[in-house]
Design a protein around this motif. Structure first.
Motif, PDB file in Angstrom:
ATOM      1  N   ALA A  22       0.836  -1.203   0.000  1.00  0.00           N
ATOM      2  CA  ALA A  22       0.000   0.000   0.000  1.00  0.00           C
ATOM      3  C   ALA A  22       0.871   1.253   0.000  1.00  0.00           C
ATOM      4  N   ARG A  23       1.935   1.230   0.810  1.00  0.00           N
ATOM      5  CA  ARG A  23       2.780   2.427   0.925  1.00  0.00           C
ATOM      6  C   ARG A  23       3.474   2.705  -0.416  1.00  0.00           C
ATOM      7  N   LEU A  24       4.048   1.656  -1.025  1.00  0.00           N
ATOM      8  CA  LEU A  24       4.768   1.853  -2.291  1.00  0.00           C
ATOM      9  C   LEU A  24       3.814   2.239  -3.420  1.00  0.00           C
ATOM     10  N   ALA A  25       2.645   1.602  -3.430  1.00  0.00           N
ATOM     11  CA  ALA A  25       1.675   1.916  -4.483  1.00  0.00           C
ATOM     12  C   ALA A  25       1.252   3.377  -4.361  1.00  0.00           C
ATOM     13  N   TRP A  26       1.064   3.834  -3.132  1.00  0.00           N
ATOM     14  CA  TRP A  26       0.666   5.228  -2.916  1.00  0.00           C
ATOM     15  C   TRP A  26       1.775   6.172  -3.380  1.00  0.00           C
ATOM     16  N   THR A  27       3.039   5.799  -3.103  1.00  0.00           N
ATOM     17  CA  THR A  27       4.170   6.625  -3.546  1.00  0.00           C
ATOM     18  C   THR A  27       4.162   6.774  -5.059  1.00  0.00           C
ATOM     19  N   TRP A  28       3.973   5.638  -5.755  1.00  0.00           N
ATOM     20  CA  TRP A  28       3.987   5.684  -7.217  1.00  0.00           C
ATOM     21  C   TRP A  28       2.784   6.428  -7.773  1.00  0.00           C
ATOM     22  N   THR A  29       1.656   6.325  -7.040  1.00  0.00           N
ATOM     23  CA  THR A  29       0.468   7.060  -7.483  1.00  0.00           C
ATOM     24  C   THR A  29       0.745   8.558  -7.425  1.00  0.00           C
ATOM     25  N   ARG A  30       1.382   8.990  -6.313  1.00  0.00           N
ATOM     26  CA  ARG A  30       1.713  10.423  -6.210  1.00  0.00           C
ATOM     27  C   ARG A  30       2.676  10.819  -7.309  1.00  0.00           C
ATOM     28  N   THR A  31       3.620   9.915  -7.615  1.00  0.00           N
ATOM     29  CA  THR A  31       4.555  10.192  -8.708  1.00  0.00           C
ATOM     30  C   THR A  31       3.800  10.413 -10.014  1.00  0.00           C
ATOM     31  N   ALA A  32       2.842   9.503 -10.285  1.00  0.00           N
ATOM     32  CA  ALA A  32       2.100   9.587 -11.540  1.00  0.00           C
ATOM     33  C   ALA A  32       1.371  10.928 -11.647  1.00  0.00           C
ATOM     34  N   PHE A  33       0.875  11.422 -10.493  1.00  0.00           N
ATOM     35  CA  PHE A  33       0.129  12.681 -10.526  1.00  0.00           C
ATOM     36  C   PHE A  33       1.026  13.908 -10.690  1.00  0.00           C
ATOM     37  N   GLN A  34       2.344  13.700 -10.621  1.00  0.00           N
ATOM     38  CA  GLN A  34       3.255  14.822 -10.882  1.00  0.00           C
ATOM     39  C   GLN A  34       3.213  15.221 -12.355  1.00  0.00           C
ATOM     40  N   TYR A  35       2.787  14.287 -13.206  1.00  0.00           N
ATOM     41  CA  TYR A  35       2.698  14.570 -14.643  1.00  0.00           C
ATOM     42  C   TYR A  35       1.245  14.429 -15.074  1.00  0.00           C
ATOM     43  N   PRO A  36       0.400  15.369 -14.641  1.00  0.00           N
ATOM     44  CA  PRO A  36      -1.047  15.170 -14.860  1.00  0.00           C
ATOM     45  C   PRO A  36      -1.414  15.043 -16.339  1.00  0.00           C
ATOM     46  N   ALA A  37      -0.743  15.807 -17.212  1.00  0.00           N
ATOM     47  CA  ALA A  37      -1.109  15.731 -18.631  1.00  0.00           C
ATOM     48  C   ALA A  37      -0.788  14.346 -19.184  1.00  0.00           C
ATOM     49  N   GLY A  38       0.409  13.854 -18.854  1.00  0.00           N
ATOM     50  CA  GLY A  38       0.800  12.521 -19.317  1.00  0.00           C
ATOM     51  C   GLY A  38      -0.147  11.454 -18.787  1.00  0.00           C
ATOM     52  N   LEU A  39      -0.508  11.591 -17.502  1.00  0.00           N
ATOM     53  CA  LEU A  39      -1.412  10.615 -16.891  1.00  0.00           C
ATOM     54  C   LEU A  39      -2.770  10.641 -17.589  1.00  0.00           C
ATOM     55  N   ALA A  40      -3.271  11.856 -17.851  1.00  0.00           N
ATOM     56  CA  ALA A  40      -4.576  11.986 -18.498  1.00  0.00           C
ATOM     57  C   ALA A  40      -4.541  11.359 -19.888  1.00  0.00           C
ATOM     58  N   LEU A  41      -3.454  11.617 -20.615  1.00  0.00           N
ATOM     59  CA  LEU A  41      -3.332  11.103 -21.973  1.00  0.00           C
ATOM     60  C   LEU A  41      -3.272   9.578 -21.972  1.00  0.00           C
ATOM     61  N   MET A  42      -2.472   9.028 -21.041  1.00  0.00           N
ATOM     62  CA  MET A  42      -2.335   7.568 -21.015  1.00  0.00           C
ATOM     63  C   MET A  42      -3.619   6.907 -20.541  1.00  0.00           C
ATOM     64  N   THR A  43      -4.323   7.563 -19.575  1.00  0.00           N
ATOM     65  CA  THR A  43      -5.607   7.007 -19.138  1.00  0.00           C
ATOM     66  C   THR A  43      -6.587   7.004 -20.307  1.00  0.00           C
ATOM     67  N   THR A  44      -6.588   8.104 -21.066  1.00  0.00           N
ATOM     68  CA  THR A  44      -7.453   8.155 -22.244  1.00  0.00           C
ATOM     69  C   THR A  44      -7.123   7.007 -23.190  1.00  0.00           C
ATOM     70  N   GLY A  45      -5.822   6.750 -23.373  1.00  0.00           N
ATOM     71  CA  GLY A  45      -5.410   5.639 -24.227  1.00  0.00           C
ATOM     72  C   GLY A  45      -5.983   4.318 -23.746  1.00  0.00           C
ATOM     73  N   VAL A  46      -5.923   4.096 -22.407  1.00  0.00           N
ATOM     74  CA  VAL A  46      -6.443   2.843 -21.847  1.00  0.00           C
ATOM     75  C   VAL A  46      -7.959   2.764 -22.063  1.00  0.00           C
ATOM     76  N   VAL A  47      -8.655   3.881 -21.818  1.00  0.00           N
ATOM     77  CA  VAL A  47     -10.109   3.891 -22.026  1.00  0.00           C
ATOM     78  C   VAL A  47     -10.428   3.558 -23.486  1.00  0.00           C
ATOM     79  N   LEU A  48      -9.641   4.152 -24.401  1.00  0.00           N
ATOM     80  CA  LEU A  48      -9.891   3.894 -25.822  1.00  0.00           C
ATOM     81  C   LEU A  48      -9.676   2.423 -26.168  1.00  0.00           C
ATOM     82  N   SER A  49      -8.697   1.796 -25.482  1.00  0.00           N
ATOM     83  CA  SER A  49      -8.467   0.384 -25.779  1.00  0.00           C
ATOM     84  C   SER A  49      -9.693  -0.432 -25.396  1.00  0.00           C
ATOM     85  N   VAL A  50     -10.336  -0.062 -24.279  1.00  0.00           N
ATOM     86  CA  VAL A  50     -11.565  -0.762 -23.880  1.00  0.00           C
ATOM     87  C   VAL A  50     -12.656  -0.492 -24.910  1.00  0.00           C
ATOM     88  N   VAL A  51     -12.767   0.770 -25.343  1.00  0.00           N
ATOM     89  CA  VAL A  51     -13.787   1.123 -26.332  1.00  0.00           C
ATOM     90  C   VAL A  51     -13.598   0.290 -27.609  1.00  0.00           C
TER      91      VAL A  51
END
Lengths: 280, 264
Positions: A22-51
């Motif tokens: 839990a602690r490490l996952a939370w650390t990496w989650t905070r890391t991911a949020f340091q690059y919000p644009a990149g995170l948003a773009l990659m999440t969009t990519g994942v959503v599109l793959s489901v679509v």
């Protein structure tokens, strides 16, 4: 095993590896949020793959009307279950497939000298909330499919169904880990393992009856992917097994999950014991 | 031209060293092909014919699509080393060469594609032919020409994606997006014949369809091709190849004016 560093005063209710995770996952989650644009773009990519995947499923059911005796609503339940289980397993364990890279780069050695389980480190490394882009739409599709197919619900049935879903996640994660452990022995095995992990996902996205008896038996008794989406669907829709296997199998999910996890743990330990660092 | 021949040969040789990866690729492509094929067989079991496609046509197209994954790299990430070289600045070295950037990488990538076709594409198709009933090529000569155009087009598209790295430094988002748009629009995920007709008609004219759908229709001898014949299909592919390579050359010019090489 004795703790190599002085244990912190934490309540023992939660096992240590889970806390670390839990602690490490939370650390990496905070890391991911340091690059919000990149995170948003990659999440969009994942959503599109489901679509894209789900679009293909819809087109097939739309053209077929009924596929192997399953309606589009039931097909949505199958797809939703498979995608949610694989998505969750990918979120929790997916990063272990990069084991080969870690061995080659020597990162695994670094992980081994740290006082945290190397499996926890490997699984949480680069943990990214972008994978929710798969899980949430999949759960939405599952809910819509269940609403449309409208099986009869009781409290007990909902509970059993939830247990079967969790078992599916455990089975997927175990298959993933066993596939990754091959890389302890064959360095280039990653893509070959993909044919079981991602191939398994593609396989379970449709009612297994589509593939005929031979394959249904193979994914029931060897790589137990039948318990990820197929058997839970038969249970929740209350249908007899069209491939002629006993109906009691649909309750075997939790037992299969425990067995699969045990095999995966054994594979991991064997692999780790086999591993000889280059020492560089 | 001599230089390009040498670059082509090096590209071919370089990829021929990744034997285990090639074998794993054949395995993965075959497994996915088999899964797709079985789903489509179940579908055609319920409806024997959809827009002129029968079960054999659909399964053949599935394996044409899987066999061309290695050639077109339509679903992988940044597959030209050029994209790393743009990010690190090594591209400055490439620009010093007395050979145009695009044709240099085209020659190298065609070498890679040749190897991928022979050792990854053909074996995958052979596995498909062993497991399922596949159609024989309707126009073998046109099919060969079409496959050559596929290799060029596959490069031209990826080259354009890659060049976007001169403007947006992290191209991973774009690659992810294209990794999903590509296979759907190409008819690799499902034959376009299964889509609603108006959608399929539009997708057929876009460049991605020329990577799988058009060559598959040429192989199968379908009259849904532009102009109703293999020739029309080849013309569409050649047209896109010309447009995209032309665009590539133009964008290269724009991009190189943007590059600032710092001494040292």
């Amino acid at each position: 095993m004795a703790d190599p560093i002085a244990p912190r005063r934490v309540p023992h209710l939660v096992p240590r590896p889970v806390q670390d995770y839990a602690r490490l996952a939370w650390t990496w989650t905070r890391t991911a949020f340091q690059y919000p644009a990149g995170l948003a773009l990659m999440t969009t990519g994942v959503v599109l793959s489901v679509v894209a995947e789900f679009g293909a499923v819809l087109v097939v059911f739309w053209r077929a009307g009924e596929l192997a005796g399953f309606s589009m609503a039931e097909g949505m339940v199958v797809y939703g279950l498979a995608a949610a289980a694989f998505g969750t397993a990918d979120l929790l364990m997916g990063n272990v497939e990069r084991l080969g890279e870690r061995i080659r780069s020597g990162e695994l050695d670094t992980m081994l000298v740290r006082p945290v389980s190397p499996l926890v480190q490997m699984a949480t490394d680069d943990f990214s909330p972008r994978r929710l882009g798969k899980i949430l739409p999949a759960l939405g599709i599952l809910a819509a499919g269940l609403w449309w197919a409208a099986p009869e619900w009781t409290a007990g049935k909902a509970l059993v169904f939830a247990v079967l879903m969790v078992s599916g996640v455990v089975i997927c994660a175990s298959v993933w880990l066993v596939g990754a452990c091959l890389q302890f022995f064959v360095a280039d095995a990653r893509e070959a393992a993909n044919s079981v992990t991602y191939g398994g996902q593609a396989l379970t996205e449709y009612p297994l009856a589509v593939y005929g008896q031979g394959i249904v038996r193979a994914v029931t008794f060897t790589v137990p992917l039948a318990f990820v989406s197929w058997q839970p669907v038969l249970y929740v829709l209350d249908r007899p097994d069209p491939t002629g296997l006993p109906d009691a199998l649909r309750f075997a999910g939790p037992a299969v999950a425990v067995l699969a996890a045990a095999v995966a743990a054994l594979a991991w330990r064997t692999g780790l014991r086999h591993y000889r660092s280059t020492g560089s | 031209m001599l230089v390009h021949g040498a670059v082509y040969a090096r590209g071919l040789r370089r990829y021929s060293t990744y034997r285990a990866a090639t074998l794993a690729g054949v395995l993965t492509n075959s497994v996915f092909g088999a899964i797709n094929a079985m789903v489509l067989l179940a579908l055609f079991g319920a409806r024997p014919e959809i827009n002129g496609y029968d079960a054999t046509d659909a399964v053949t197209q599935v394996f044409i699509g899987q066999a061309l994954i290695g050639v077109t790299l339509i679903i992988s990430g940044p597959s030209l080393d050029l994209s790393t070289r743009i990010r690190t600045g090594d591209v400055a070295m490439d620009l010093l060469r007395p050979v145009p950037l695009q044709s240099w990488w085209l020659a190298q990538d065609l070498g890679r594609a040749t190897f991928a076709f022979a050792w990854r594409g053909l074996p995958t198709f052979a596995v498909g032919a062993l497991l399922f009933d596949l159609a024989a090529p309707d126009a073998p000569l046109a099919t060969v020409v079409s496959l050559l155009l596929v290799a060029v087009l596959g490069f031209a598209l990826r080259y354009l994606y890659t060049l976007s790295g001169f403007w947006i430094l992290d191209v991973r988002g774009l690659w992810t997006l294209m990794g999903f748009v590509g296979p759907v629009a190409a008819g690799m995920m499902l034959p376009l014949a299964l889509f609603p007709a108006p959608v399929a008609d539009v997708l057929r004219l876009l460049p991605w369809a020329s990577l799988v759908q058009i060559p598959a229709e040429i192989y199968l001898g379908k009259d849904t091709l532009p102009g109703g014949s293999a020739l029309g299909g080849l013309a569409l592919q050649a047209g896109w190849a010309t447009v995209l390579l032309g665009l590539g050359a133009w964008v290269t010019g724009r991009a190189t004016r943007k590059v600032v090489v710092q001494g040292g």
